[in-house]
Write an enzyme that holds these catalytic residues in place. Structure first.
Site, PDB file in Angstrom:
ATOM      1  CD  GLU A   1      -2.307  -1.263   2.900  1.00 22.92           C
ATOM      2  OE1 GLU A   1      -2.402  -0.188   3.533  1.00 22.92           O
ATOM      3  OE2 GLU A   1      -2.690  -2.353   3.357  1.00 22.92           O
TER       4      GLU A   1
ATOM      5  CE  LYS B   1       5.401   5.208   6.814  1.00 20.06           C
ATOM      6  NZ  LYS B   1       5.163   6.643   7.067  1.00 20.06           N
TER       7      LYS B   1
END
Length: 682
Positions: free
Chosen positions: A123, A125
């Site tokens: 994902e 950050k």
């Protein structure tokens, strides 16, 4: 839905229409803010919203906390209450290279005794403020900051203003219903475009700009007045789970997909990766597209996908073994400090700023960098003439990361904070225990606009009509150089300002005239003395009776007042020791300001010395009015319930404060009892 005593219930067709409108508005909010795929125009959305607001105004008993119209409905807080997270909000370990990423993967597989590749979720950050939201039976109940990971601040009212955050979870067909209890964790951010616009507005108003989107998001979410938060276009993305009752997820990816269906925003850039090689590829992809993303990121987060494996891996200290952050390398360049200059902010904070030889950092030409405060200057030993490393690391505003001391020639000079303000020549002071230096001049031009807005605010002089744009014109055109100039304005001058009609000018002049006899405590508040709020101002007013007596007070007299400590006493003494401030007060008195002495026996009654907390809506008055009346009767209103609270006043649709009061055994009273106590006199 609350009912009004003696009123007939709303027609069924109205109730049905209100429900339809709420569902439609939340659906279109979801399409616009979460899916980025609107189905209707802004004008059509506004029409739906206005119709709902009209019906709720006509039938207030239909208003509920989860209505879209209630996103900005809370009164300003004195301070944030605390929230204890049911499970700790852990921090992540970092890896800074592909080799370290591979070592992380090896540790995971070794601990699990698995030879094959691990499935990870990768994902972006996001560089924002970590929060947790709690939904009870699908409705938003509590929202809090991460804090220290164990305890955070209750920012529910501010989170409710974020349009991409649903007040009630969706229940789409084919998707399991939301559980009884859901804790979802995410990041509150400010997109790049919104951040640039916010800083442009602040710069135009003479306010200090935010260093980066993260600071802007954090500062916006932690406003005590939710209306300020609502005016800033915050967004939120969810990435993790806290405690959940009534639903079990097999994988982290399943959790992300499901909460998205319920209306919680997750990142479209998330990816499933089979093995560490795919994670490394994902990192390179995100690094390449980083500049084109609408928000700031400073790396990627890597998580083991299978929940059972996460549970087996557990955690070390306060970091999970099953996740890590693969950080981007900071963008940096070398420059030289030509000068260090003091810059005065909107509340008088004097900040050292390094003027640099122009240098390109991450595609931007950098000419200056804030040094934040003298503690930072001394910690890094930053000197005029130093060769320094300038970093952006995803930040819009650069900072000095390192001093290259080996480059020193001996000609470098230390910076000393001036003792007088570079703008108005008033004294610059540093409170004990604080990092900041502040100009204490009441009419310092650098902070005059904010000072006037405070002076005219409801808790101070209560001058209706002095809005931000008008104050800006008055100061920019040098029509108002200190508070007293407000009371010398005339109709001709005001009517000549932009967008100020004759009627508005007359109304303002009447408001100024009507404010000339403030209660002494409010006048003291209006002066903007550091550390002196409504409670301390009331103590000073009761003790001294007039402003000139207060101005002549010595430390011993101030410290003799119960409730005033050394820091407050020192702040009061410093304020009145500055000739500029006493001159402003004399000019105010000459302009016809006549502060009213506290009446003898005032603030004595059933609520004298009592601490109260308000929860829920009152029928007979607003929270502001209730707070004012309680304070006038000698009581104190706080924002959170504790064992020291004397009463919790319970209105319609009370919040979690009622439950806390019951848990702590704090007495609760209704509105009728509060009114009776307000009427009692000793």
């Amino acid at each position: 839905m609350a009912k009004v005593k003696g009123a007939s219930p709303p027609p069924r067709d109205i109730i049905a229409e209100v429900e339809r409108l709420r569902k439609a508005i939340e659906h279109h909010n979801y399409r616009y803010y979460v899916l980025d795929s609107p189905e209707i125009s802004d004008a059509e959305f506004d029409r739906l919203f206005r119709r709902l607001a009209e019906l709720e105004e006509k039938y207030p008993e239909l208003i509920t906390p989860s209505s879209p119209t209630q996103r900005v409905g809370a009164a300003p807080l004195d301070k944030f209450a605390t929230v204890r997270h049911s499970t700790p909000m852990l921090s992540l370990s970092n890896v800074l290279s592909e080799t370290e990423l591979e070592e992380f993967d090896e540790r995971v597989r070794r601990f699990l005794k698995m030879a094959g590749p691990i499935e990870y979720v990768a994902e972006p950050k996001l560089d924002g403020l970590a929060v947790e939201v709690v939904y009870e039976h699908g409705r938003l109940a509590v929202g809090s900051t991460r804090g220290d990971g164990i305890t955070g601040e209750d920012v529910t009212a501010n989170l409710r203003t974020i349009r991409s955050l649903p007040l009630e979870l969706m229940r789409p067909p084919g998707v399991p219903a939301p559980p009884e209890h859901l804790e979802a964790r995410g990041e509150v951010i400010l997109a790049k475009e919104a951040f640039a616009a916010l800083n442009a507005e602040r710069e135009a108003r003479g306010e200090p700009i935010f260093a980066n989107p993260r600071n802007a998001a954090a500062g916006s979410l932690r406003q005590l007045d939710p209306r300020i938060t609502a005016a800033r276009p915050l967004d939120i993305y969810f990435h993790s789970a806290g405690a959940i009752s009534g639903r079990v997820f097999r994988t982290h990816w399943e959790f992300l997909e499901t909460i998205r269906a319920w209306g919680l925003k997750t990142n479209r850039e998330n990816a499933l990766c089979r093995g560490v090689e795919e994670v490394a590829d994902y990192y390179r992809t995100m690094a390449a597209k980083r500049a084109a993303l609408p928000y700031e990121i400073d790396g990627v987060v890597v998580k083991v996908n299978e929940i059972a494996l996460q549970e087996r891996l557990g955690q070390i200290s306060r970091s999970p073994r099953w996740a890590t952050a693969y950080k981007f390398k900071p963008e940096r360049a070398v420059s030289r400090i030509k000068a260090i200059v003091p810059s005065v902010g909107r509340i008088g904070t004097v900040t050292p700023v390094a003027e640099l030889e122009p240098v390109r950092v991450g595609g931007v030409t950098v000419r200056s960098a804030s040094l934040h405060n003298m503690d930072e200057v001394e910690r890094k030993d930053i000197r005029i003439g130093d060769t320094v490393v300038v970093e952006r690391a995803g930040d819009v505003i650069p900072y000095i990361a390192e001093v290259l001391k080996e480059k020193r020639t001996g000609k470098e000079r230390k910076f000393k904070m001036p003792s007088r303000c570079p703008v108005c020549d008033a004294r610059v002071v540093r409170e004990e225990g604080e990092a900041a230096y502040r100009c204490i001049g009441a009419n310092c031009p650098a902070k005059l606009k904010e000072a006037i807005k405070h002076f005219a605010s409801k808790g101070a002089m209560d001058i209706d009509g002095l809005g931000e744009k008008l104050v800006g014109q008055l100061v920019d055109r040098k029509l108002v150089k200190d508070f007293s100039d407000l009371f010398r304005l005339d109709h001709e001058t005001l009517a000549g300002l932009d967008r100020l009609a004759d009627k508005s000018a007359d109304n303002l002049l009447r408001a100024l005239e009507g404010s000339k006899k403030p209660q002494l405590a409010r006048f003291i508040v209006a002066l903007g003395i550091p550390l002196v709020g409504e409670h301390v101002a009331r103590l000073l007013a009761e003790e001294f009776g007039d402003i000139r007596s207060l101005a002549r007070a010595d430390e011993a007299r101030l410290l003799a007042i119960r409730g005033i400590g050394p820091e407050v006493a020192r702040s009061v003494l410093q304020f009145f020791a500055e000739p500029q401030n006493t001159q402003v007060i004399e000019r105010l008195l000459e302009a016809g300001i006549r502060p009213v002495k506290p009446a003898k026996g005032a603030a004595k009654g059933a609520l004298s010395g009592k601490s109260l907390v308000l929860t829920g809506a009152l029928d007979s008055m607003s929270r502001e009015e209730a707070t004012r009346r309680i304070v006038e009767c000698g009581g104190r209103v706080t924002s959170s319930v504790s064992a020291k609270t004397d009463y919790v006043v319970v209105g319609k649709e009370p919040g979690s404060k009622l439950a806390k009061a019951k848990k702590l055994g704090v007495p609760t009273i209704d509105e009728a009892r509060l009114l009776a106590l307000l009427e009692e006199r000793a």
